[in-house]
Motif scaffolding. Sequence first.
Motif, PDB file in Angstrom:
ATOM      1  N   GLU A   1      26.023  36.944  35.193  1.00  0.00           N
ATOM      2  CA  GLU A   1      26.193  36.027  34.249  1.00  0.00           C
ATOM      3  C   GLU A   1      27.508  35.603  33.823  1.00  0.00           C
ATOM      4  O   GLU A   1      28.026  34.433  33.520  1.00  0.00           O
ATOM      5  CB  GLU A   1      25.057  36.121  33.101  1.00  0.00           C
ATOM      6  N   ALA A   2      27.968  36.691  33.077  1.00  0.00           N
ATOM      7  CA  ALA A   2      29.206  36.693  32.405  1.00  0.00           C
ATOM      8  C   ALA A   2      30.466  36.403  33.433  1.00  0.00           C
ATOM      9  O   ALA A   2      31.373  35.757  33.112  1.00  0.00           O
ATOM     10  CB  ALA A   2      29.575  37.866  31.435  1.00  0.00           C
ATOM     11  N   HIS A   3      30.410  37.218  34.630  1.00  0.00           N
ATOM     12  CA  HIS A   3      31.642  37.052  35.339  1.00  0.00           C
ATOM     13  C   HIS A   3      32.906  37.310  34.860  1.00  0.00           C
ATOM     14  O   HIS A   3      33.794  36.497  34.613  1.00  0.00           O
ATOM     15  CB  HIS A   3      31.694  35.666  36.061  1.00  0.00           C
ATOM     16  N   TYR A   4      33.071  38.379  34.370  1.00  0.00           N
ATOM     17  CA  TYR A   4      34.287  38.999  33.142  1.00  0.00           C
ATOM     18  C   TYR A   4      35.369  39.134  34.421  1.00  0.00           C
ATOM     19  O   TYR A   4      36.730  38.733  33.789  1.00  0.00           O
ATOM     20  CB  TYR A   4      34.011  40.360  32.772  1.00  0.00           C
ATOM     21  N   GLU A   5      35.278  39.103  35.571  1.00  0.00           N
ATOM     22  CA  GLU A   5      36.575  39.014  36.529  1.00  0.00           C
ATOM     23  C   GLU A   5      37.201  37.911  36.537  1.00  0.00           C
ATOM     24  O   GLU A   5      38.205  37.676  37.270  1.00  0.00           O
ATOM     25  CB  GLU A   5      35.990  39.831  37.941  1.00  0.00           C
ATOM     26  N   GLN A   6      36.573  36.757  36.053  1.00  0.00           N
ATOM     27  CA  GLN A   6      37.078  35.534  36.299  1.00  0.00           C
ATOM     28  C   GLN A   6      37.569  34.862  34.833  1.00  0.00           C
ATOM     29  O   GLN A   6      38.095  33.880  34.732  1.00  0.00           O
ATOM     30  CB  GLN A   6      35.927  34.660  36.838  1.00  0.00           C
ATOM     31  N   ARG A   7      37.541  35.615  34.014  1.00  0.00           N
ATOM     32  CA  ARG A   7      38.086  35.249  32.804  1.00  0.00           C
ATOM     33  C   ARG A   7      39.640  35.296  32.807  1.00  0.00           C
ATOM     34  O   ARG A   7      40.472  36.058  33.415  1.00  0.00           O
ATOM     35  CB  ARG A   7      37.705  36.217  31.606  1.00  0.00           C
ATOM     36  N   PRO A   8      40.190  34.302  32.073  1.00  0.00           N
ATOM     37  CA  PRO A   8      41.597  34.066  32.230  1.00  0.00           C
ATOM     38  C   PRO A   8      42.537  35.129  31.266  1.00  0.00           C
ATOM     39  O   PRO A   8      42.453  35.697  30.509  1.00  0.00           O
ATOM     40  CB  PRO A   8      41.963  32.752  31.598  1.00  0.00           C
ATOM     41  N   SER A   9      43.573  35.206  31.930  1.00  0.00           N
ATOM     42  CA  SER A   9      44.819  36.020  31.074  1.00  0.00           C
ATOM     43  C   SER A   9      45.491  34.960  30.429  1.00  0.00           C
ATOM     44  O   SER A   9      45.803  33.900  30.905  1.00  0.00           O
ATOM     45  CB  SER A   9      45.623  36.855  31.895  1.00  0.00           C
ATOM     46  N   ALA A  10      46.071  35.056  29.105  1.00  0.00           N
ATOM     47  CA  ALA A  10      46.955  34.061  28.406  1.00  0.00           C
ATOM     48  C   ALA A  10      48.258  34.784  28.090  1.00  0.00           C
ATOM     49  O   ALA A  10      48.255  35.600  27.624  1.00  0.00           O
ATOM     50  CB  ALA A  10      46.222  33.523  27.361  1.00  0.00           C
ATOM     51  N   TRP A  11      49.224  34.065  28.637  1.00  0.00           N
ATOM     52  CA  TRP A  11      50.809  34.467  28.409  1.00  0.00           C
ATOM     53  C   TRP A  11      51.534  33.652  27.463  1.00  0.00           C
ATOM     54  O   TRP A  11      51.569  32.424  27.841  1.00  0.00           O
ATOM     55  CB  TRP A  11      51.272  34.613  29.761  1.00  0.00           C
ATOM     56  N   VAL A  12      52.234  34.107  26.472  1.00  0.00           N
ATOM     57  CA  VAL A  12      52.901  33.344  25.687  1.00  0.00           C
ATOM     58  C   VAL A  12      54.396  33.402  26.109  1.00  0.00           C
ATOM     59  O   VAL A  12      54.974  34.624  25.841  1.00  0.00           O
ATOM     60  CB  VAL A  12      52.755  33.650  24.051  1.00  0.00           C
ATOM     61  N   GLU A  13      54.979  32.456  26.201  1.00  0.00           N
ATOM     62  CA  GLU A  13      56.347  32.315  26.697  1.00  0.00           C
ATOM     63  C   GLU A  13      57.310  31.331  25.699  1.00  0.00           C
ATOM     64  O   GLU A  13      57.099  30.494  25.733  1.00  0.00           O
ATOM     65  CB  GLU A  13      56.660  31.574  28.053  1.00  0.00           C
TER      66      GLU A  13
END
Length: 470
Positions: free
Chosen positions: A291-303
Amino acid sequence: MPTLLRSLLSMFLALALAGPAQAFSFNEVARGDQALWRKAKLPFELQFFHPGLYYNQAVKINLVTAQGVTPFRFNPDYFDYGRNNIDKSKFRDLGYAGFRAHFPLNSKTYKDELIVFLGASYFRALGKGQRYGLSARALAVDTGLMSGEEFPHFNEFWVQAPKAGDQELVIYALLDSKRLTGAYQFRVKPGETTQIAVKSRVYLREEVGKLGVAPLTSMFFFGENQPNQTADYRPEVHDSDGLLVQTDKEWLWRPLTNPRRLLITSFATNGPKGYGLMQRDRDFRHYEDLEAHYEQRPSAWVEPKGNWGPGRVELVQIPTPDETNDNIVAYWVPEQLPAPGRPLDLEYTLHWQKARETRAEGLARVVQSRFGHGLTRGSDDSIRFHVDFEGGALPDLAADAKLVGGVWVGENGELLERQTYRNSVTGGWRVSLRVRREDPEKPLELRAVLRNDKDTLSETWSYILPGEPK
């Protein structure tokens, strides 16, 4: 700064805040067939959020076209109220709680959710093949201080109408809270990695205890470095598993934890090159959640763009009893802030990543951290850590290569044993440590990095073992 952004800021300084909207308890759903720009078949579409129980503060939304700026007024016909017997004519001036933009990220025939602005100054975005996870927001004010946190909010938006063939959506927003105000521009460019170029100008009305710039908010419940202590079929539950920081000197990886009490740590640097809350583990078998599919959650990078000057990347980790709470916050804290009434101008790009995540080019990265008492339990109170590194130059090393784990142990601990050896299963290398903590109630900081006789071959594993209160 663009003329429109400057004019919006000037206008905002003369505006009073809009009053809170009426709250509702029923479930209203935006009608997709009424999405803005759908009939015109433009590349982007907008849908709107109804004010309700949890998001009861209305925001103004304006459309920017070649003909000028037009307020986009609330229309109850955009929502499905189900079987509720209500008089929709009373909602004509209600206002919206927020909005979301759609774009064909994964298929040319379907427009996926791309970005959502809803609640305070929070927003979330997606790239190709991603599911919503962590959030970003404009600013964090006094996070983790005893005085309590102040939450600035966006109270008005201007959305630039796209043209046929546009691959970028431009959004302007005005920010306000008791002690600060500001104007923001977002240039949203969807793709495999969705990029959001942010320009901001902020004015302090009063001094603040701590200003967190470009905050990221996520969730960490448990993982391989901190297994769940109750029965749960899932091996790991988290939207992010670590904080990655590129300072002016090195790359640092700090695995996240779910501490038993508030834990705040930081990395000082003279101008950050970048930082992000990352979801490195992409193996479904490590989550087993259909249901949650945590493996598909994004990473967020601040540049960051330009030199942000001296300051620190701060990580706040808050205890949580379940996965429904966002208990992780990371942001940049400038060492010096302008005096009230003087502008703070900052620019940066947010990268919402999955397939191509930011990493230190040419350096091995940490892929897992595990610790426990193992066979030493019962004989002493030492703790064994296993840190696995993969990638970089490691696959190309000679069979007889000899590496050393450069290790540093904080003042609350003692290094008892250290080993560095090849991982014969993965082809990477493992650093194994055995340490003793002097005071179990206090945190223990550890660092490890792979080296040969000449070079550093990996990012720095920088771990905080939280204290264990009695």
